[in-house]
Write a protein that holds these residues in place. Structure first.
Motif, PDB file in Angstrom:
ATOM      1  N   LEU A  76      -7.967  -4.209  -5.379  1.00  0.00           N
ATOM      2  CA  LEU A  76      -7.316  -3.851  -4.194  1.00  0.00           C
ATOM      3  C   LEU A  76      -5.606  -3.498  -4.530  1.00  0.00           C
ATOM      4  O   LEU A  76      -4.917  -3.157  -3.525  1.00  0.00           O
ATOM      5  N   ASN A  77      -5.398  -3.417  -5.634  1.00  0.00           N
ATOM      6  CA  ASN A  77      -4.085  -3.204  -6.158  1.00  0.00           C
ATOM      7  C   ASN A  77      -4.023  -2.163  -6.995  1.00  0.00           C
ATOM      8  O   ASN A  77      -2.882  -2.289  -7.999  1.00  0.00           O
ATOM      9  N   VAL A  78      -4.797  -1.077  -7.162  1.00  0.00           N
ATOM     10  CA  VAL A  78      -4.742  -0.148  -8.401  1.00  0.00           C
ATOM     11  C   VAL A  78      -4.084   1.108  -7.667  1.00  0.00           C
ATOM     12  O   VAL A  78      -3.819   2.031  -8.519  1.00  0.00           O
ATOM     13  N   ASN A  79      -3.594   1.200  -6.394  1.00  0.00           N
ATOM     14  CA  ASN A  79      -2.656   2.327  -5.983  1.00  0.00           C
ATOM     15  C   ASN A  79      -1.504   1.830  -5.105  1.00  0.00           C
ATOM     16  O   ASN A  79      -1.596   0.572  -4.640  1.00  0.00           O
ATOM     17  N   ASN A  80      -0.485   2.502  -5.298  1.00  0.00           N
ATOM     18  CA  ASN A  80       0.729   2.220  -4.412  1.00  0.00           C
ATOM     19  C   ASN A  80       0.460   2.610  -2.946  1.00  0.00           C
ATOM     20  O   ASN A  80       0.735   3.743  -2.693  1.00  0.00           O
ATOM     21  N   GLY A  81       0.178   1.689  -2.296  1.00  0.00           N
ATOM     22  CA  GLY A  81      -0.418   2.100  -0.793  1.00  0.00           C
ATOM     23  C   GLY A  81       0.678   1.065   0.304  1.00  0.00           C
ATOM     24  O   GLY A  81       1.227   0.359  -0.284  1.00  0.00           O
ATOM     25  N   ARG A  82       0.305   1.385   1.375  1.00  0.00           N
ATOM     26  CA  ARG A  82       1.065   0.550   2.319  1.00  0.00           C
ATOM     27  C   ARG A  82      -0.136   0.496   3.335  1.00  0.00           C
ATOM     28  O   ARG A  82      -1.386   0.774   3.332  1.00  0.00           O
ATOM     29  N   ASP A  83       0.215  -0.326   4.594  1.00  0.00           N
ATOM     30  CA  ASP A  83      -0.770  -0.675   5.541  1.00  0.00           C
ATOM     31  C   ASP A  83      -2.269  -1.031   5.020  1.00  0.00           C
ATOM     32  O   ASP A  83      -2.969  -0.605   5.553  1.00  0.00           O
ATOM     33  N   ALA A 107      -2.944   2.991   2.905  1.00  0.00           N
ATOM     34  CA  ALA A 107      -2.480   4.296   3.347  1.00  0.00           C
ATOM     35  C   ALA A 107      -1.587   4.927   2.421  1.00  0.00           C
ATOM     36  O   ALA A 107      -0.667   4.175   1.768  1.00  0.00           O
ATOM     37  N   THR A 108      -1.548   6.132   1.929  1.00  0.00           N
ATOM     38  CA  THR A 108      -0.660   6.920   1.129  1.00  0.00           C
ATOM     39  C   THR A 108       0.028   8.136   1.985  1.00  0.00           C
ATOM     40  O   THR A 108      -0.625   8.399   2.876  1.00  0.00           O
ATOM     41  N   ASN A 122      -6.948   5.952   2.977  1.00  0.00           N
ATOM     42  CA  ASN A 122      -7.983   5.565   1.848  1.00  0.00           C
ATOM     43  C   ASN A 122      -8.731   4.279   1.968  1.00  0.00           C
ATOM     44  O   ASN A 122      -8.233   3.397   2.465  1.00  0.00           O
ATOM     45  N   TYR A 123      -9.950   4.505   1.420  1.00  0.00           N
ATOM     46  CA  TYR A 123     -10.907   3.251   1.764  1.00  0.00           C
ATOM     47  C   TYR A 123     -11.494   2.868   0.326  1.00  0.00           C
ATOM     48  O   TYR A 123     -11.695   3.502  -0.613  1.00  0.00           O
ATOM     49  N   LEU A 124     -11.564   1.363   0.222  1.00  0.00           N
ATOM     50  CA  LEU A 124     -12.421   0.726  -0.634  1.00  0.00           C
ATOM     51  C   LEU A 124     -13.420  -0.214  -0.175  1.00  0.00           C
ATOM     52  O   LEU A 124     -13.394  -0.316   1.011  1.00  0.00           O
ATOM     53  N   SER A 125     -14.483  -0.531  -0.835  1.00  0.00           N
ATOM     54  CA  SER A 125     -15.442  -1.592  -0.172  1.00  0.00           C
ATOM     55  C   SER A 125     -15.612  -2.653  -1.361  1.00  0.00           C
ATOM     56  O   SER A 125     -15.681  -2.412  -2.573  1.00  0.00           O
TER      57      SER A 125
END
Length: 245
Positions: A76-83, A107-108, A122-125
């Motif tokens: 869950l921390n592989v991209n710099n995103g928010r929200d 979000a990016t 963006n979504y992960l599962s």
């Protein structure tokens, strides 16, 4: 003089293009937003139905227990995103193990010139089993790209080699605790993982988890839960007798 006229003409075309893009964006944007809301609605309904099918509980948002279990996951921390937040949470007991299944949003910002703060959702599962006690961090995944490559890059360190040449060639294993990595990747575990090519998983604190890009393919949740529980069953009993912090 000619070059100046050409430059003015190009600027005029550029301005016209931006104006057209702006108008098109205003027309299309409401449809994009509506389509996203409908996608979220259908996913929530499908996850709720799957929870009933598996005799598990469903919630549209995460609770404090889920938040605590996922706060250390590299998936869950592989991209710099928010929200960032979990949604469509399915949890309960599966084959006698406490499990959780959920989608994860972050979000990016888009790189287009308009709108200047375009939000990309963006979504992960994630599927996880609660191990009931803390263990050292460990990540296992296929050699190559995809989500696991991003996780491995964030984790750092080198790939751990094993006596099984085939396993070492097919999987990238990383942990700061090599003994735990070797204990976890015992002969039975290696045999199973080699039959599940492409699988990515991680252990962090009390979570044993698998992560995938995009929201859950609901039709595969039962299969993925069964796979994760099988992996849990191949962890040696002595790991749970000894303290790992």
């Amino acid at each position: 003089m000619v070059s100046s006229d050409v430059g003015d003409f190009i600027k005029l075309l550029s301005g016209g293009f931006k104006l057209c893009a702006f108008v098109v964006g205003l027309i299309v944007l409401p449809f994009v937003i509506a389509a996203h809301k409908e996608r979220r609605r259908k996913q929530a309904a499908a996850m709720s139905a799957k929870a009933r099918e598996l005799s598990l509980k469903f919630s549209e948002s995460a609770n404090s227990r889920i938040a605590r279990m996922v706060q250390y996951l590299d998936s869950l921390n592989v991209n710099n995103g928010r929200d960032r937040y979990a949604l469509n949470v399915v949890e309960g007991s599966f084959d006698g193990h406490p499990v959780a299944v959920f989608d994860y949003h972050y979000a990016t910002t888009g790189e287009w010139w308009w709108p200047p703060s375009w939000k990309i959702r963006n979504y992960l599962s994630i599927i996880l089993v609660d191990l009931g006690r803390d263990f050292p961090e460990l990540i296992i995944g296929p050699e190559g790209g995809g989500l696991f490559q991003k996780i491995a890059e964030a984790f750092g360190g080198g790939d751990i080699d094993f006596e099984s040449y085939e396993f070492s060639e097919q999987f990238d294993v990383r942990s700061k605790d090599k003994k735990f990595a070797y204990d976890f990747c015992n002969a039975q575990m290696i045999e199973y993982l080699l039959d599940q090519r492409g699988l990515s998983l991680e252990v962090d604190k009390s979570s044993l988890a698998m992560g995938y890009e995009n929201m859950h393919d609901v039709s595969r949740i039962r299969q993925r839960l069964a796979s994760l529980v099988e992996i849990r069953s191949r962890m040696p009993d002595y790991l749970f007798a000894d303290a790992h912090v």
